[in-house]
Scaffold this motif. Structure first.
Motif, PDB file in Angstrom:
ATOM      1  N   MET A   1       0.858  -1.198   0.000  1.00 43.31           N
ATOM      2  CA  MET A   1       0.000   0.000   0.000  1.00 43.31           C
ATOM      3  C   MET A   1       0.892   1.245   0.000  1.00 43.31           C
ATOM      4  SD  MET A   1      -2.888   1.160   2.768  1.00 43.31           S
ATOM      5  CE  MET A   1      -3.727   2.734   2.624  1.00 43.31           C
ATOM      6  N   THR A   2       0.661   2.142  -0.951  1.00 46.15           N
ATOM      7  CA  THR A   2       1.459   3.360  -1.032  1.00 46.15           C
ATOM      8  C   THR A   2       1.015   4.350   0.039  1.00 46.15           C
ATOM      9  OG1 THR A   2      -0.065   4.316  -2.652  1.00 46.15           O
ATOM     10  CG2 THR A   2       1.823   3.065  -3.496  1.00 46.15           C
ATOM     11  N   ASN A   3       1.956   5.188   0.482  1.00 50.91           N
ATOM     12  CA  ASN A   3       1.650   6.194   1.492  1.00 50.91           C
ATOM     13  C   ASN A   3       0.755   7.262   0.872  1.00 50.91           C
ATOM     14  OD1 ASN A   3       1.694   8.241   3.451  1.00 50.91           O
ATOM     15  ND2 ASN A   3       3.741   7.662   4.115  1.00 50.91           N
ATOM     16  N   PRO A   4      -0.411   7.527   1.458  1.00 54.22           N
ATOM     17  CA  PRO A   4      -1.317   8.529   0.884  1.00 54.22           C
ATOM     18  C   PRO A   4      -0.890   9.962   1.151  1.00 54.22           C
ATOM     19  CG  PRO A   4      -2.241   7.671   2.903  1.00 54.22           C
ATOM     20  CD  PRO A   4      -0.990   6.878   2.644  1.00 54.22           C
ATOM     21  N   ILE A   5       0.166  10.131   1.925  1.00 50.60           N
ATOM     22  CA  ILE A   5       0.660  11.473   2.246  1.00 50.60           C
ATOM     23  C   ILE A   5       2.078  11.619   1.734  1.00 50.60           C
ATOM     24  CG2 ILE A   5       1.111  13.149   4.066  1.00 50.60           C
ATOM     25  CD1 ILE A   5      -1.856  12.423   3.668  1.00 50.60           C
ATOM     26  N   LYS A   6       2.275  12.591   0.860  1.00 56.01           N
ATOM     27  CA  LYS A   6       3.599  12.878   0.321  1.00 56.01           C
ATOM     28  C   LYS A   6       4.095  14.175   0.958  1.00 56.01           C
ATOM     29  CE  LYS A   6       3.278   9.499  -2.736  1.00 56.01           C
ATOM     30  NZ  LYS A   6       1.923   9.020  -2.446  1.00 56.01           N
ATOM     31  N   THR A   7       5.363  14.197   1.323  1.00 58.89           N
ATOM     32  CA  THR A   7       5.931  15.402   1.920  1.00 58.89           C
ATOM     33  C   THR A   7       7.147  15.861   1.122  1.00 58.89           C
ATOM     34  OG1 THR A   7       7.312  14.141   3.467  1.00 58.89           O
ATOM     35  CG2 THR A   7       5.133  14.826   4.237  1.00 58.89           C
ATOM     36  N   ARG A   8       7.330  17.154   1.116  1.00 56.41           N
ATOM     37  CA  ARG A   8       8.495  17.774   0.493  1.00 56.41           C
ATOM     38  C   ARG A   8       9.001  18.839   1.448  1.00 56.41           C
ATOM     39  NH1 ARG A   8       7.864  22.294  -4.229  1.00 56.41           N
ATOM     40  NH2 ARG A   8       9.992  23.124  -4.167  1.00 56.41           N
ATOM     41  N   GLU A  10      11.787  21.903   2.122  1.00 59.30           N
ATOM     42  CA  GLU A  10      12.762  22.840   1.575  1.00 59.30           C
ATOM     43  C   GLU A  10      13.104  23.838   2.662  1.00 59.30           C
ATOM     44  OE1 GLU A  10      12.362  26.611  -1.174  1.00 59.30           O
ATOM     45  OE2 GLU A  10      12.260  24.802  -2.425  1.00 59.30           O
ATOM     46  N   GLY A  11      14.311  23.726   3.213  1.00 63.22           N
ATOM     47  CA  GLY A  11      14.695  24.620   4.296  1.00 63.22           C
ATOM     48  C   GLY A  11      13.768  24.472   5.480  1.00 63.22           C
ATOM     49  N   THR A  12      13.104  25.551   5.837  1.00 64.31           N
ATOM     50  CA  THR A  12      12.222  25.548   7.015  1.00 64.31           C
ATOM     51  C   THR A  12      10.751  25.338   6.658  1.00 64.31           C
ATOM     52  OG1 THR A  12      12.013  27.959   6.891  1.00 64.31           O
ATOM     53  CG2 THR A  12      13.778  27.077   8.280  1.00 64.31           C
ATOM     54  N   ILE A  13      10.487  24.960   5.404  1.00 64.16           N
ATOM     55  CA  ILE A  13       9.113  24.810   4.921  1.00 64.16           C
ATOM     56  C   ILE A  13       8.810  23.345   4.625  1.00 64.16           C
ATOM     57  CG2 ILE A  13       7.465  25.462   3.112  1.00 64.16           C
ATOM     58  CD1 ILE A  13       9.213  27.999   2.706  1.00 64.16           C
ATOM     59  N   LEU A  14       7.631  22.891   5.029  1.00 63.55           N
ATOM     60  CA  LEU A  14       7.178  21.529   4.760  1.00 63.55           C
ATOM     61  C   LEU A  14       5.922  21.577   3.901  1.00 63.55           C
ATOM     62  CD1 LEU A  14       7.495  18.446   5.415  1.00 63.55           C
ATOM     63  CD2 LEU A  14       5.794  18.837   7.227  1.00 63.55           C
ATOM     64  N   GLU A  15       5.955  20.915   2.752  1.00 61.40           N
ATOM     65  CA  GLU A  15       4.765  20.771   1.912  1.00 61.40           C
ATOM     66  C   GLU A  15       4.180  19.386   2.139  1.00 61.40           C
ATOM     67  OE1 GLU A  15       4.558  21.993  -2.449  1.00 61.40           O
ATOM     68  OE2 GLU A  15       4.486  19.795  -2.606  1.00 61.40           O
ATOM     69  N   VAL A  16       2.897  19.328   2.440  1.00 63.88           N
ATOM     70  CA  VAL A  16       2.192  18.075   2.692  1.00 63.88           C
ATOM     71  C   VAL A  16       1.121  17.915   1.622  1.00 63.88           C
ATOM     72  CG1 VAL A  16       0.819  16.762   4.353  1.00 63.88           C
ATOM     73  CG2 VAL A  16       2.595  18.330   5.175  1.00 63.88           C
ATOM     74  N   THR A  17       1.186  16.822   0.870  1.00 62.25           N
ATOM     75  CA  THR A  17       0.228  16.589  -0.215  1.00 62.25           C
ATOM     76  C   THR A  17      -0.602  15.353   0.076  1.00 62.25           C
ATOM     77  OG1 THR A  17       1.731  17.581  -1.831  1.00 62.25           O
ATOM     78  CG2 THR A  17      -0.045  16.215  -2.691  1.00 62.25           C
ATOM     79  N   LEU A  18      -1.908  15.527   0.094  1.00 59.63           N
ATOM     80  CA  LEU A  18      -2.840  14.412   0.235  1.00 59.63           C
ATOM     81  C   LEU A  18      -2.991  13.767  -1.139  1.00 59.63           C
ATOM     82  CD1 LEU A  18      -4.937  12.785   1.818  1.00 59.63           C
ATOM     83  CD2 LEU A  18      -6.566  14.652   1.441  1.00 59.63           C
ATOM     84  N   ASP A  19      -2.502  12.551  -1.286  1.00 65.64           N
ATOM     85  CA  ASP A  19      -2.453  11.873  -2.585  1.00 65.64           C
ATOM     86  C   ASP A  19      -3.090  10.492  -2.451  1.00 65.64           C
ATOM     87  OD1 ASP A  19      -1.902  10.985  -5.108  1.00 65.64           O
ATOM     88  OD2 ASP A  19       0.270  10.952  -4.880  1.00 65.64           O
ATOM     89  N   ARG A  20      -4.416  10.484  -2.538  1.00 65.82           N
ATOM     90  CA  ARG A  20      -5.156   9.243  -2.348  1.00 65.82           C
ATOM     91  C   ARG A  20      -6.223   9.127  -3.435  1.00 65.82           C
ATOM     92  NH1 ARG A  20      -9.234   7.102   1.206  1.00 65.82           N
ATOM     93  NH2 ARG A  20      -8.658   4.947   1.678  1.00 65.82           N
ATOM     94  N   PRO A  21      -5.829   8.602  -4.582  1.00 68.20           N
ATOM     95  CA  PRO A  21      -6.777   8.499  -5.695  1.00 68.20           C
ATOM     96  C   PRO A  21      -8.021   7.715  -5.282  1.00 68.20           C
ATOM     97  CG  PRO A  21      -4.540   7.961  -6.371  1.00 68.20           C
ATOM     98  CD  PRO A  21      -4.517   8.035  -4.885  1.00 68.20           C
ATOM     99  N   ALA A 188       1.729  29.621  -3.260  1.00 67.32           N
ATOM    100  CA  ALA A 188       1.735  29.075  -1.905  1.00 67.32           C
ATOM    101  C   ALA A 188       3.153  29.050  -1.340  1.00 67.32           C
ATOM    102  CB  ALA A 188       1.130  27.681  -1.891  1.00 67.32           C
ATOM    103  N   TRP A 189       4.111  28.668  -2.173  1.00 68.45           N
ATOM    104  CA  TRP A 189       5.499  28.650  -1.727  1.00 68.45           C
ATOM    105  C   TRP A 189       6.037  30.057  -1.503  1.00 68.45           C
ATOM    106  CZ3 TRP A 189       9.061  25.141  -0.068  1.00 68.45           C
ATOM    107  CH2 TRP A 189       8.641  23.814  -0.040  1.00 68.45           C
ATOM    108  N   ASP A 190       5.630  31.001  -2.330  1.00 65.84           N
ATOM    109  CA  ASP A 190       6.041  32.394  -2.102  1.00 65.84           C
ATOM    110  C   ASP A 190       5.522  32.885  -0.752  1.00 65.84           C
ATOM    111  OD1 ASP A 190       7.414  32.568  -4.465  1.00 65.84           O
ATOM    112  OD2 ASP A 190       5.861  33.694  -5.535  1.00 65.84           O
ATOM    113  N   MET A 191       4.259  32.563  -0.449  1.00 67.05           N
ATOM    114  CA  MET A 191       3.688  32.948   0.838  1.00 67.05           C
ATOM    115  C   MET A 191       4.427  32.251   1.975  1.00 67.05           C
ATOM    116  SD  MET A 191       1.375  34.654   2.589  1.00 67.05           S
ATOM    117  CE  MET A 191       0.015  35.097   1.477  1.00 67.05           C
ATOM    118  N   ALA A 192       4.726  30.968   1.785  1.00 69.43           N
ATOM    119  CA  ALA A 192       5.419  30.216   2.831  1.00 69.43           C
ATOM    120  C   ALA A 192       6.817  30.788   3.086  1.00 69.43           C
ATOM    121  CB  ALA A 192       5.516  28.739   2.435  1.00 69.43           C
ATOM    122  N   ARG A 193       7.507  31.149   2.015  1.00 66.48           N
ATOM    123  CA  ARG A 193       8.850  31.722   2.184  1.00 66.48           C
ATOM    124  C   ARG A 193       8.780  33.073   2.896  1.00 66.48           C
ATOM    125  NH1 ARG A 193       9.257  29.691  -3.351  1.00 66.48           N
ATOM    126  NH2 ARG A 193      10.456  27.752  -3.305  1.00 66.48           N
TER     127      ARG A 193
END
Length: 260
Positions: A1-8, A10-21, A188-193
């Protein structure tokens, strides 16, 4: 079973992607994973800002996975440390969270977005609280919406379950900004930065004050602040960052925030 949550990260920022087809719906197991991800974000001193979004360009999140419920997932089951979606009930989350709504956000998906501090939406995003049509209650939205937008509008959305678009959401103050779909994550990344460049101890104090003041009288909250009852405020006013802010202002330079 693949993880339904992908994370990325970059520095002090965490991107969390809900990936559950196919629709990024959340079942109990996914909610528990999300809770663990956001608890780790909360507790990691090197992370300052999080972005939550959905995979693809059609769905941000439609909320509760009804197919999983039909297969035995109990609606009152174990959602994990942060409650449904990992954010709504996560205690002491004193860091900024941005929701990048990339498509349909309905039911618990809209409630997930409402758990963020700033909401950006793609121009094609749509929203609804359709629980009424299936004989259930949008519980978190019933608590939050009447406090954030005009009461009569909140009740209409809760009572009818009707759909509304990003423009209407922005008009009621549910959404901060609307962006073309292909620019949403860039924005979103510009705002996060931007937020990540700011003072993390001040953000923590702001979030604790706002959270604690929600059900308090103004003077009661002010008395708690001046009486050093809030740990985040107490920490801020005895920190290196507080002194750095004053020095940077006096020296006409940009401050260097260390979070301590």
């Amino acid at each position: 079973m693949t993880n339904p949550i992908k994370t990325r990260r970059e520095g002090t920022i965490l991107e969390v992607t809900l990936d559950r087809p196919k629709a990024n719906a959340i079942d109990l197991a996914t909610s528990r994973i999300m809770g663990d991800v956001f608890a780790d974000f909360r507790d990691d001193p090197d992370l300052r800002v999080a972005i939550i979004t959905g995979a693809g360009d059609k769905f941000f999140c439609p909320g509760w996975d009804l197919k999983a419920a039909a297969d035995g997932d109990a609606v009152d089951g174990d959602y994990g440390v942060g409650g449904f979606g990992g954010l709504q009930e996560l205690p002491n989350l004193n860091k900024p969270v941005i929701a990048a709504v990339n498509g349909i956000a309905c039911g618990g998906g809209l409630e997930l977005a409402l758990s963020a501090d700033i909401i950006l939406a793609a121009d094609h995003a749509t929203f609804a609280l359709p629980e009424i049509r299936s004989g259930t209650v949008a519980d978190a939205a019933s608590v939050k919406l009447p406090k954030r937008i005009p009461y009569h509008i909140a009740m209409e959305l809760l009572f009818t379950g009707r759909w509304f678009d990003a423009e209407e959401a922005r008009g009621w103050g549910i959404v901060n900004h609307i962006h073309p779909a292909d620019k949403l994550m860039e924005e979103a990344w510009d705002m996060a930065r931007l937020l990540a460049s700011g003072p993390p101890l001040v953000y923590a104090a702001i979030k604790e004050i706002v959270r604690e003041a929600e059900d308090e009288k103004f003077q009661d909250t002010m008395d708690q602040i001046t009486g050093s009852k809030f740990e985040t405020v107490k920490r801020l006013y005895s920190s290196e960052d507080q002194l750095e802010g004053a020095k940077a202002f006096a020296e006409k330079r940009d401050p260097v925030w260390k979070g301590r």
